[in-house]
Design a protein around this motif. Structure first.
Motif, PDB file in Angstrom:
ATOM      1  N   UNK A   1      -4.554   4.985  14.420  1.00  0.00           N
ATOM      2  CA  UNK A   1      -3.173   4.834  14.893  1.00  0.00           C
ATOM      3  C   UNK A   1      -2.142   5.213  13.839  1.00  0.00           C
ATOM      4  N   UNK A   2      -2.548   5.963  12.830  1.00  0.00           N
ATOM      5  CA  UNK A   2      -1.589   6.459  11.843  1.00  0.00           C
ATOM      6  C   UNK A   2      -0.849   5.315  11.121  1.00  0.00           C
ATOM      7  N   UNK A   3      -1.556   4.202  10.916  1.00  0.00           N
ATOM      8  CA  UNK A   3      -0.949   3.063  10.224  1.00  0.00           C
ATOM      9  C   UNK A   3      -0.845   3.329   8.729  1.00  0.00           C
ATOM     10  N   UNK A   4       0.298   2.900   8.158  1.00  0.00           N
ATOM     11  CA  UNK A   4       0.479   3.080   6.712  1.00  0.00           C
ATOM     12  C   UNK A   4      -0.367   2.093   5.910  1.00  0.00           C
ATOM     13  N   UNK A   5      -0.421   0.857   6.382  1.00  0.00           N
ATOM     14  CA  UNK A   5      -1.060  -0.214   5.605  1.00  0.00           C
ATOM     15  C   UNK A   5      -2.506  -0.431   6.029  1.00  0.00           C
ATOM     16  N   UNK A   6      -3.348  -0.596   5.049  1.00  0.00           N
ATOM     17  CA  UNK A   6      -4.745  -0.959   5.317  1.00  0.00           C
ATOM     18  C   UNK A   6      -5.181  -2.035   4.328  1.00  0.00           C
TER      19      UNK A   6
ATOM     20  N   UNK B   1      -8.174   8.167   0.128  1.00  0.00           N
ATOM     21  CA  UNK B   1      -7.903   9.601  -0.050  1.00  0.00           C
ATOM     22  C   UNK B   1      -7.198  10.195   1.161  1.00  0.00           C
ATOM     23  N   UNK B   2      -7.423   9.600   2.327  1.00  0.00           N
ATOM     24  CA  UNK B   2      -6.753  10.030   3.549  1.00  0.00           C
ATOM     25  C   UNK B   2      -6.124   8.813   4.214  1.00  0.00           C
ATOM     26  N   UNK B   3      -5.073   9.050   4.973  1.00  0.00           N
ATOM     27  CA  UNK B   3      -4.316   7.942   5.556  1.00  0.00           C
ATOM     28  C   UNK B   3      -5.174   7.086   6.467  1.00  0.00           C
ATOM     29  N   UNK B   4      -6.106   7.696   7.191  1.00  0.00           N
ATOM     30  CA  UNK B   4      -6.856   6.952   8.193  1.00  0.00           C
ATOM     31  C   UNK B   4      -8.075   6.219   7.634  1.00  0.00           C
ATOM     32  N   UNK B   5      -8.407   6.451   6.393  1.00  0.00           N
ATOM     33  CA  UNK B   5      -9.663   5.922   5.857  1.00  0.00           C
ATOM     34  C   UNK B   5      -9.433   5.100   4.598  1.00  0.00           C
TER      35      UNK B   5
ATOM     36  N   UNK C   1      -2.075  -1.986   9.670  1.00  0.00           N
ATOM     37  CA  UNK C   1      -0.821  -2.340  10.327  1.00  0.00           C
ATOM     38  C   UNK C   1       0.215  -1.262  10.049  1.00  0.00           C
ATOM     39  N   UNK C   2       1.204  -1.194  10.922  1.00  0.00           N
ATOM     40  CA  UNK C   2       2.352  -0.331  10.679  1.00  0.00           C
ATOM     41  C   UNK C   2       3.219  -0.941   9.588  1.00  0.00           C
ATOM     42  N   UNK C   3       3.897  -0.097   8.863  1.00  0.00           N
ATOM     43  CA  UNK C   3       4.773  -0.585   7.794  1.00  0.00           C
ATOM     44  C   UNK C   3       6.172  -0.812   8.343  1.00  0.00           C
ATOM     45  N   UNK C   4       6.234  -1.693   9.299  1.00  0.00           N
ATOM     46  CA  UNK C   4       7.521  -2.049   9.878  1.00  0.00           C
ATOM     47  C   UNK C   4       7.592  -3.545  10.025  1.00  0.00           C
ATOM     48  N   UNK C   5       8.790  -4.044  10.196  1.00  0.00           N
ATOM     49  CA  UNK C   5       8.992  -5.474  10.271  1.00  0.00           C
ATOM     50  C   UNK C   5       8.245  -6.060  11.455  1.00  0.00           C
ATOM     51  N   UNK C   6       7.600  -7.160  11.205  1.00  0.00           N
ATOM     52  CA  UNK C   6       6.888  -7.923  12.224  1.00  0.00           C
ATOM     53  C   UNK C   6       5.872  -7.058  12.970  1.00  0.00           C
ATOM     54  N   UNK C   7       4.972  -6.539  12.205  1.00  0.00           N
ATOM     55  CA  UNK C   7       3.865  -5.822  12.805  1.00  0.00           C
ATOM     56  C   UNK C   7       2.582  -6.548  12.470  1.00  0.00           C
ATOM     57  N   UNK C   8       1.807  -6.931  13.454  1.00  0.00           N
ATOM     58  CA  UNK C   8       0.572  -7.661  13.177  1.00  0.00           C
ATOM     59  C   UNK C   8      -0.490  -6.735  12.601  1.00  0.00           C
ATOM     60  N   UNK C   9      -1.502  -7.334  12.079  1.00  0.00           N
ATOM     61  CA  UNK C   9      -2.655  -6.579  11.613  1.00  0.00           C
ATOM     62  C   UNK C   9      -3.665  -6.444  12.754  1.00  0.00           C
TER      63      UNK C   9
END
Lengths: 113, 110
Positions: A27-32, A69-73, A94-102
Protein backbone atom coordinates in the motif's frame (compact mmCIF):
# COMPACT_ATOMS: atom_id res chain seq x y z
CA UNK A 1 -7.35 -3.63 1.51
CA UNK A 2 -3.89 -3.30 3.01
CA UNK A 3 -1.77 -6.40 2.73
CA UNK A 4 1.32 -6.94 4.86
CA UNK A 5 3.03 -10.20 4.04
CA UNK A 6 5.68 -11.92 6.12
CA UNK A 7 7.74 -14.51 4.33
CA UNK A 8 7.34 -17.36 6.82
CA UNK A 9 4.72 -18.32 9.43
CA UNK A 10 7.06 -20.72 11.22
CA UNK A 11 10.83 -20.85 11.24
CA UNK A 12 13.32 -23.00 13.15
CA UNK A 13 16.99 -22.00 13.27
CA UNK A 14 20.07 -22.89 15.28
CA UNK A 15 22.04 -20.80 17.74
CA UNK A 16 24.64 -18.65 16.00
CA UNK A 17 22.92 -18.65 12.61
CA UNK A 18 22.20 -15.42 10.76
CA UNK A 19 18.44 -15.19 10.30
CA UNK A 20 16.49 -13.04 7.87
CA UNK A 21 12.81 -12.20 8.33
CA UNK A 22 11.20 -10.51 5.37
CA UNK A 23 8.15 -8.24 5.26
CA UNK A 24 6.43 -6.71 2.24
CA UNK A 25 3.51 -4.27 2.11
CA UNK A 26 1.51 -3.37 -0.96
CA UNK A 27 0.00 0.00 0.00
CA UNK A 28 2.94 2.36 -0.51
CA UNK A 29 3.19 3.04 3.23
CA UNK A 30 6.08 5.21 4.39
CA UNK A 31 6.41 3.67 7.85
CA UNK A 32 7.32 0.09 8.61
CA UNK A 33 7.89 -1.56 11.98
CA UNK A 34 9.24 -4.77 13.50
CA UNK A 35 7.93 -6.00 16.85
CA UNK A 36 8.35 -9.11 18.89
CA UNK A 37 5.50 -10.43 20.98
CA UNK A 38 6.08 -12.50 24.10
CA UNK A 39 3.53 -13.71 26.68
CA UNK A 40 2.98 -11.13 29.41
CA UNK A 41 5.17 -8.57 27.69
CA UNK A 42 2.99 -7.52 24.80
CA UNK A 43 4.40 -6.09 21.60
CA UNK A 44 7.84 -4.53 21.91
CA UNK A 45 9.28 -2.38 19.15
CA UNK A 46 12.61 -3.56 17.76
CA UNK A 47 13.19 -1.16 14.87
CA UNK A 48 11.16 1.04 12.61
CA UNK A 49 11.72 2.87 9.35
CA UNK A 50 10.04 6.02 8.07
CA UNK A 51 11.60 6.05 4.61
CA UNK A 52 13.81 4.05 2.31
CA UNK A 53 17.26 3.53 3.84
CA UNK A 54 16.12 5.27 7.04
CA UNK A 55 15.84 3.40 10.31
CA UNK A 56 15.39 4.13 13.98
CA UNK A 57 15.99 1.91 16.99
CA UNK A 58 13.02 0.88 19.02
CA UNK A 59 13.07 -0.29 22.61
CA UNK A 60 14.92 -3.59 22.16
CA UNK A 61 17.29 -3.33 19.16
CA UNK A 62 20.15 -5.32 20.66
CA UNK A 63 21.02 -8.38 18.61
CA UNK A 64 18.99 -7.17 15.60
CA UNK A 65 19.53 -5.06 12.53
CA UNK A 66 17.23 -4.01 9.70
CA UNK A 67 17.35 -3.16 6.05
CA UNK A 68 15.00 -1.05 3.92
CA UNK A 69 16.36 -0.86 0.39
CA UNK A 70 12.92 -0.50 -1.19
CA UNK A 71 9.83 1.23 0.14
CA UNK A 72 7.70 -1.90 0.18
CA UNK A 73 10.18 -4.20 1.89
CA UNK A 74 11.55 -4.16 5.44
CA UNK A 75 13.87 -6.92 6.58
CA UNK A 76 14.79 -7.90 10.13
CA UNK A 77 18.15 -9.57 10.62
CA UNK A 78 19.28 -11.58 13.61
CA UNK A 79 23.05 -11.31 13.30
CA UNK A 80 23.83 -14.35 15.46
CA UNK A 81 20.65 -16.01 16.68
CA UNK A 82 20.33 -16.86 20.36
CA UNK A 83 17.72 -18.87 22.24
CA UNK A 84 16.32 -15.73 23.91
CA UNK A 85 15.29 -14.53 20.48
CA UNK A 86 12.71 -17.29 20.24
CA UNK A 87 9.50 -15.33 19.84
CA UNK A 88 6.63 -14.25 17.61
CA UNK A 89 7.80 -11.51 15.24
CA UNK A 90 5.26 -9.10 13.79
CA UNK A 91 5.78 -6.65 10.97
CA UNK A 92 3.52 -3.61 10.56
CA UNK A 93 3.18 -0.65 8.24
CA UNK A 94 1.34 2.67 8.30
CA UNK A 95 0.90 5.85 6.32
CA UNK A 96 2.89 8.82 7.53
CA UNK A 97 -0.14 10.90 8.25
CA UNK A 98 -1.94 11.94 11.37
CA UNK A 99 -4.01 9.25 13.02
CA UNK A 100 -3.15 6.37 10.81
CA UNK A 101 -3.30 2.93 12.40
CA UNK A 102 -0.75 0.23 11.86
CA UNK A 103 -1.55 -2.77 9.70
CA UNK A 104 0.05 -6.02 10.75
CA UNK A 105 1.29 -9.11 8.99
CA UNK A 106 0.34 -12.58 10.24
CA UNK A 107 3.57 -12.97 12.17
CA UNK A 108 6.54 -15.32 12.08
CA UNK A 109 6.93 -17.73 14.95
CA UNK A 110 10.69 -18.15 15.24
CA UNK A 111 12.30 -20.89 17.31
CA UNK A 112 16.03 -20.83 17.98
CA UNK A 113 17.41 -24.20 19.06
CA UNK B 1 9.02 5.26 26.29
CA UNK B 2 5.56 4.78 27.71
CA UNK B 3 4.00 2.89 30.62
CA UNK B 4 0.74 1.23 29.56
CA UNK B 5 -1.36 -0.92 31.87
CA UNK B 6 -4.27 -3.20 31.09
CA UNK B 7 -5.85 -6.06 33.04
CA UNK B 8 -4.38 -9.39 32.03
CA UNK B 9 -7.60 -11.34 31.62
CA UNK B 10 -11.37 -10.86 31.85
CA UNK B 11 -14.39 -13.13 31.52
CA UNK B 12 -17.87 -12.08 30.42
CA UNK B 13 -21.09 -13.72 29.28
CA UNK B 14 -22.47 -13.81 25.77
CA UNK B 15 -24.90 -10.91 25.23
CA UNK B 16 -23.46 -8.83 28.06
CA UNK B 17 -21.40 -5.63 28.07
CA UNK B 18 -17.73 -5.54 29.04
CA UNK B 19 -15.36 -2.63 29.63
CA UNK B 20 -11.60 -3.06 29.19
CA UNK B 21 -9.54 -0.33 30.83
CA UNK B 22 -6.17 1.05 29.81
CA UNK B 23 -4.05 3.57 31.69
CA UNK B 24 -0.94 5.19 30.31
CA UNK B 25 1.85 7.58 31.13
CA UNK B 26 3.39 9.37 28.19
CA UNK B 27 5.94 12.00 27.31
CA UNK B 28 4.24 12.96 24.05
CA UNK B 29 0.71 11.76 23.37
CA UNK B 30 -0.60 11.63 19.81
CA UNK B 31 -3.50 9.19 19.91
CA UNK B 32 -4.66 6.00 21.55
CA UNK B 33 -5.51 2.94 19.50
CA UNK B 34 -7.30 -0.31 20.25
CA UNK B 35 -6.54 -3.57 18.43
CA UNK B 36 -8.12 -7.00 18.54
CA UNK B 37 -5.95 -10.08 18.25
CA UNK B 38 -7.33 -13.60 17.96
CA UNK B 39 -5.00 -16.39 19.04
CA UNK B 40 -2.36 -17.09 16.40
CA UNK B 41 -3.42 -14.17 14.24
CA UNK B 42 -2.27 -10.63 13.53
CA UNK B 43 -3.68 -7.70 15.51
CA UNK B 44 -6.42 -5.86 13.66
CA UNK B 45 -7.29 -2.21 14.18
CA UNK B 46 -10.56 -1.47 16.03
CA UNK B 47 -10.66 2.22 16.94
CA UNK B 48 -8.71 5.28 17.94
CA UNK B 49 -9.14 8.37 20.12
CA UNK B 50 -7.23 11.61 19.87
CA UNK B 51 -9.57 13.98 21.69
CA UNK B 52 -11.38 13.38 24.97
CA UNK B 53 -14.69 11.64 24.78
CA UNK B 54 -16.44 8.63 23.38
CA UNK B 55 -16.06 7.21 19.87
CA UNK B 56 -18.71 4.70 18.83
CA UNK B 57 -18.37 2.11 16.11
CA UNK B 58 -21.22 -0.36 16.09
CA UNK B 59 -20.91 -2.71 19.05
CA UNK B 60 -17.53 -1.22 19.98
CA UNK B 61 -16.93 2.14 21.68
CA UNK B 62 -13.74 3.67 22.97
CA UNK B 63 -13.35 6.47 25.51
CA UNK B 64 -10.41 8.74 26.26
CA UNK B 65 -9.49 11.12 29.06
CA UNK B 66 -6.12 12.68 28.31
CA UNK B 67 -5.89 14.50 31.64
CA UNK B 68 -6.28 11.20 33.49
CA UNK B 69 -4.20 9.10 31.08
CA UNK B 70 -7.12 6.72 30.80
CA UNK B 71 -9.04 4.94 28.09
CA UNK B 72 -11.52 2.12 27.89
CA UNK B 73 -12.93 -0.13 25.21
CA UNK B 74 -16.60 -1.01 25.59
CA UNK B 75 -17.96 -4.09 23.88
CA UNK B 76 -21.74 -4.49 23.77
CA UNK B 77 -23.91 -7.50 22.95
CA UNK B 78 -20.95 -9.80 23.36
CA UNK B 79 -20.59 -12.66 20.92
CA UNK B 80 -18.48 -15.80 21.24
CA UNK B 81 -16.29 -14.54 18.39
CA UNK B 82 -15.28 -11.57 20.57
CA UNK B 83 -13.08 -13.94 22.59
CA UNK B 84 -9.64 -12.51 21.81
CA UNK B 85 -6.92 -10.32 23.23
CA UNK B 86 -7.45 -6.57 23.14
CA UNK B 87 -4.39 -4.39 22.85
CA UNK B 88 -4.18 -0.76 23.89
CA UNK B 89 -1.52 1.26 22.05
CA UNK B 90 -0.35 4.83 22.53
CA UNK B 91 1.15 6.73 19.63
CA UNK B 92 4.05 8.99 20.43
CA UNK B 93 4.16 12.54 19.15
CA UNK B 94 7.34 12.05 17.16
CA UNK B 95 8.29 9.40 14.65
CA UNK B 96 4.93 7.66 14.63
CA UNK B 97 6.04 5.23 17.29
CA UNK B 98 3.37 3.10 18.91
CA UNK B 99 3.70 1.62 22.38
CA UNK B 100 1.54 -1.37 23.21
CA UNK B 101 0.16 -2.66 26.46
CA UNK B 102 0.53 -6.36 27.17
CA UNK B 103 -3.08 -6.97 26.16
CA UNK B 104 -6.26 -8.11 27.88
CA UNK B 105 -7.44 -11.62 27.11
CA UNK B 106 -11.24 -11.64 26.98
CA UNK B 107 -13.06 -14.92 27.45
CA UNK B 108 -16.71 -14.89 26.38
CA UNK B 109 -18.71 -17.76 27.85
CA UNK B 110 -22.18 -18.99 26.79
Amino acid sequence: DVKVTQSSRYLVKRTGEKVFLECVQDMDHENMFWYRQDPGLGLRLIYFSYDVKMKEKGDIPEGYSVSREKKERFSLILESASTNQTSMYLCASSLDRWIQPQHFGDGTRLSIL
Amino acid sequence: GQNIDQPTEMTATEGAIVQINCTYQTSGFNGLFWYQQHAGEAPTFLSYNVLDGLEEKGRFSSFLSRSKGYSYLLLKELQMKDSASYLCAVREHNFNKFYFGSGTKLNVKP
